[in-house]
Design an enzyme around this catalytic site. Structure first.
Site, PDB file in Angstrom:
ATOM      1  N   LYS A 230       0.868  -1.187   0.000  1.00 38.97           N
ATOM      2  CA  LYS A 230       0.000   0.000   0.000  1.00 38.97           C
ATOM      3  C   LYS A 230       0.896   1.226   0.000  1.00 38.97           C
ATOM      4  CE  LYS A 230      -4.454   0.950   0.335  1.00 38.97           C
ATOM      5  NZ  LYS A 230      -5.578   0.188  -0.215  1.00 38.97           N
TER       6      LYS A 230
ATOM      7  N   GLY B 211     -25.151   2.169   0.744  1.00 44.59           N
ATOM      8  CA  GLY B 211     -24.074   2.833  -0.008  1.00 44.59           C
ATOM      9  C   GLY B 211     -24.139   2.383  -1.457  1.00 44.59           C
ATOM     10  N   VAL B 212     -24.646   3.262  -2.333  1.00 44.47           N
ATOM     11  CA  VAL B 212     -24.780   2.859  -3.741  1.00 44.47           C
ATOM     12  C   VAL B 212     -23.897   3.723  -4.640  1.00 44.47           C
ATOM     13  CG1 VAL B 212     -26.952   1.614  -3.675  1.00 44.47           C
ATOM     14  CG2 VAL B 212     -27.017   4.104  -3.772  1.00 44.47           C
TER      15      VAL B 212
ATOM     16  N   VAL C  47     -19.475   0.486  -6.450  1.00 46.72           N
ATOM     17  CA  VAL C  47     -19.778  -0.940  -6.302  1.00 46.72           C
ATOM     18  C   VAL C  47     -21.259  -1.157  -5.996  1.00 46.72           C
ATOM     19  CG1 VAL C  47     -19.237  -3.075  -5.078  1.00 46.72           C
ATOM     20  CG2 VAL C  47     -17.447  -1.384  -5.419  1.00 46.72           C
TER      21      VAL C  47
HETATM   22  P1  NAD Z   1     -17.813   4.987  -3.623  1.00 41.38           P
HETATM   23  O1  NAD Z   1     -17.203   6.148  -2.937  1.00 41.38           O
HETATM   24  O2  NAD Z   1     -18.054   5.029  -5.087  1.00 41.38           O
HETATM   25  O3  NAD Z   1     -19.227   4.644  -2.941  1.00 41.38           O
HETATM   26  C1  NAD Z   1     -19.487   4.777  -1.578  1.00 41.38           C
HETATM   27  C2  NAD Z   1     -20.918   5.283  -1.447  1.00 41.38           C
HETATM   28  O4  NAD Z   1     -21.270   5.307  -0.067  1.00 41.38           O
HETATM   29  C3  NAD Z   1     -21.110   6.712  -1.974  1.00 41.38           C
HETATM   30  O5  NAD Z   1     -22.225   6.754  -2.850  1.00 41.38           O
HETATM   31  C4  NAD Z   1     -21.352   7.532  -0.701  1.00 41.38           C
HETATM   32  O6  NAD Z   1     -22.234   8.623  -0.924  1.00 41.38           O
HETATM   33  C5  NAD Z   1     -21.997   6.492   0.205  1.00 41.38           C
HETATM   34  N1  NAD Z   1     -21.903   6.767   1.636  1.00 41.38           N
HETATM   35  C6  NAD Z   1     -20.930   7.420   2.318  1.00 41.38           C
HETATM   36  N2  NAD Z   1     -21.237   7.444   3.637  1.00 41.38           N
HETATM   37  C7  NAD Z   1     -22.406   6.773   3.774  1.00 41.38           C
HETATM   38  C8  NAD Z   1     -23.212   6.450   4.893  1.00 41.38           C
HETATM   39  N3  NAD Z   1     -22.879   6.809   6.129  1.00 41.38           N
HETATM   40  N4  NAD Z   1     -24.348   5.759   4.670  1.00 41.38           N
HETATM   41  C9  NAD Z   1     -24.721   5.384   3.426  1.00 41.38           C
HETATM   42  N5  NAD Z   1     -24.000   5.678   2.328  1.00 41.38           N
HETATM   43  C10 NAD Z   1     -22.845   6.353   2.511  1.00 41.38           C
HETATM   44  O7  NAD Z   1     -16.908   3.722  -3.219  1.00 41.38           O
HETATM   45  P2  NAD Z   1     -16.880   2.286  -3.912  1.00 41.38           P
HETATM   46  O8  NAD Z   1     -15.767   2.210  -4.864  1.00 41.38           O
HETATM   47  O9  NAD Z   1     -18.268   1.918  -4.346  1.00 41.38           O
HETATM   48  O10 NAD Z   1     -16.476   1.381  -2.662  1.00 41.38           O
HETATM   49  C11 NAD Z   1     -17.391   1.095  -1.630  1.00 41.38           C
HETATM   50  C12 NAD Z   1     -16.686   0.292  -0.539  1.00 41.38           C
HETATM   51  O11 NAD Z   1     -16.191  -0.918  -1.074  1.00 41.38           O
HETATM   52  C13 NAD Z   1     -15.478   0.991   0.098  1.00 41.38           C
HETATM   53  O12 NAD Z   1     -15.394   0.617   1.446  1.00 41.38           O
HETATM   54  C14 NAD Z   1     -14.317   0.407  -0.679  1.00 41.38           C
HETATM   55  O13 NAD Z   1     -13.115   0.455   0.068  1.00 41.38           O
HETATM   56  C15 NAD Z   1     -14.789  -1.004  -0.876  1.00 41.38           C
HETATM   57  N6  NAD Z   1     -14.179  -1.689  -2.019  1.00 41.38           N
HETATM   58  C16 NAD Z   1     -14.333  -1.183  -3.281  1.00 41.38           C
HETATM   59  C17 NAD Z   1     -13.777  -1.853  -4.361  1.00 41.38           C
HETATM   60  C18 NAD Z   1     -13.950  -1.354  -5.763  1.00 41.38           C
HETATM   61  O14 NAD Z   1     -13.756  -2.112  -6.711  1.00 41.38           O
HETATM   62  N7  NAD Z   1     -14.349  -0.106  -5.968  1.00 41.38           N
HETATM   63  C19 NAD Z   1     -13.053  -3.052  -4.164  1.00 41.38           C
HETATM   64  C20 NAD Z   1     -12.929  -3.552  -2.872  1.00 41.38           C
HETATM   65  C21 NAD Z   1     -13.500  -2.854  -1.806  1.00 41.38           C
END
Ligand code: NAD
Length: 377
Positions: free
Chosen positions: A85, A185-186, A189
């Site tokens: 990281k 959280g939409v 992902v």
């Molecule tokens: P993102 O930032 O696109 O989506 C996160 C969503 O959560 C946003 O729409 C945000 O508005 C919402 N959010 C924030 N606080 C919130 C709350 N208190 N209640 C409800 N919604 C809330 O991120 P992402 O890329 O979709 O990733 C989501 C999670 O999955 C993260 O924890 C990330 O580390 C993990 N993750 C993502 C990937 C990937 O491929 N993108 C891979 C592994 C893990």
């Protein structure tokens, strides 16, 4: 961990970190830390985070923890990859990065010769990654020829495979049709996941602090909108945390009304013992680093010439990994989170056999695994 360097190496020794590199470039103002946790299974892979930390000490602790988590994720996913990281200490989240700073970061990554392979993480933009990649080939997830691009659809696909597996564990068959799924959280992902789960016939309810993201899914696929405050407490078959870490904690666990938790968010358990609290409530927890491995599986495919169908097939294997986790949990009498961690650590010790990857080594070690070559530096 204390604030002196002795404490850092003590922490590294306790957690098995191989190497931490502090990077500065005074002309551009770059201050960064790269942590290589383990290269026992292959070169270390992990994102670059641009973040404002309360102190440098917090930044060190974060990069050490995150790199270890990447080792466990890669190991559980069966990849020939280790965990690494990088964090760039970045005080103003709205300020654009200078090209000079990003290029300096690229050169620092290049100097490690492939021991650390970068990807996009929190705070990084596709443009940041493009500039970094102009200085080093050791970057994954770049848009364009040979790159795997946005990992979110693959991560969502892996979560669906994990959901089917946990339903099989609970009901004897893996069908999502007719089940109620709450996606908290939409974003990248969560929105893909909502569509996939709805396509499979589930009734989906969604929540997000950004109401526009909820509205799109309500309009497009008829998802139910939930208030953010009550989403975790909704009665459902599967709760999918897809926003922040730490959502499963002493306050929330007693209020959950789901049969299983299966989502993409990293570090869902606020404390490792929260795994026991979920088990005591009869809720099946599917370990986050097993469930959300689709993204890293997708990235790792770049080293053998990216092929989306092969990446999908490998991501589908998350189902088999999760079945093994449930079996081990039963055999050892431990909750699934602990079983998954044991499984991941065991592979690093047994298959990794104390090795350290160095520039010029093949991507995978030879003990039974096919030998792969990294793209030339
Ligand atoms: P993102 O930032 O696109 O989506 C996160 C969503 O959560 C946003 O729409 C945000 O508005 C919402 N959010 C924030 N606080 C919130 C709350 N208190 N209640 C409800 N919604 C809330 O991120 P992402 O890329 O979709 O990733 C989501 C999670 O999955 C993260 O924890 C990330 O580390 C993990 N993750 C993502 C990937 C990937 O491929 N993108 C891979 C592994 C893990």
């Amino acid at each position: 961990m204390g604030s002196d360097t002795t404490a850092i190496t003590e922490f590294m020794t306790a957690k098995g970190h191989e190497q931490v590199v502090f990077v500065t470039d005074p002309p551009s103002g770059l201050r960064a830390i790269i942590a290589v946790h383990s290269t026992a299974l292959g070169p270390s892979l992990g994102g670059i985070r641009f973040w404002r930390y309360p102190s440098e000490h917090d930044a060190v602790l974060d990069v050490l923890r995150l790199s270890e988590a990447m080792s466990l994720k890669a190991s559980a996913a069966g990849l020939h990859q280790g965990g690494g990281k990088a964090v760039v200490l970045w005080d103003d989240p709205d300020a654009a990065r200078s090209e000079a700073l990003l290029r300096a970061m690229g050169r620092a990554i290049d100097e490690l010769g492939g021991r650390y392979i970068a990807a996009e993480d929190v705070g990084a933009t596709p443009r940041d990654m493009q500039v970094i990649a102009s200085e080093t080939p050791w970057v994954t997830g770049i848009e364009g020829p040979g790159g795997s691009g946005d990992p979110s659809p693959m991560t969502a696909y892996g979560v669906v495979k994990a959901m089917e597996t946990v339903l099989e564990e609970l009901d004897g068959h893996p069908t999502l049709a007719g089940k109620r799924v709450v996606v908290d959280g939409v974003g990248h992902v969560g929105s893909h996941l909502t569509r996939l789960v709805a396509d499979a016939g589930a009734r989906v309810a969604v929540a997000d602090v950004n109401p526009e993201r909820v509205d799109v899914l309500v309009r497009e696929i008829g998802a139910d909108a939930l208030p953010v405050e009550g989403a975790l407490e909704e009665v459902c078959d599967v709760l999918a945390p897809c926003a922040l870490g730490g959502v499963l904690n002493k306050e929330t666990i007693p209020r959950l009304q789901c049969r299983a938790v299966c989502g993409a968010a990293n570090n869902q358990l606020a404390d490792p013992t929260d795994d026991d609290a979920l088990a005591a409530r009869g809720i099946v927890y599917t370990p986050d680093f097993v469930v959300n491995a689709g993204g890293i599986i997708n990235l790792a495919e770049e080293f053998v010439g990216y092929d989306r169908e092969r990446a999908r097939a490998r991501t589908a294997q998350i189902a088999g990994t999760l079945r093994r986790v449930f079996t081990l949990a039963r055999e050892e009498g431990v909750p699934p989170g602990r079983a998954a961690e044991q499984m991941a650590r065991r592979r690093i010790v047994e298959e990794g056999a104390g090795r350290r990857w160095k520039p010029g080594d093949p991507a995978a070690w030879t003990n039974g695994a096919p030998l792969r070559t990294l793209r030339p530096a």
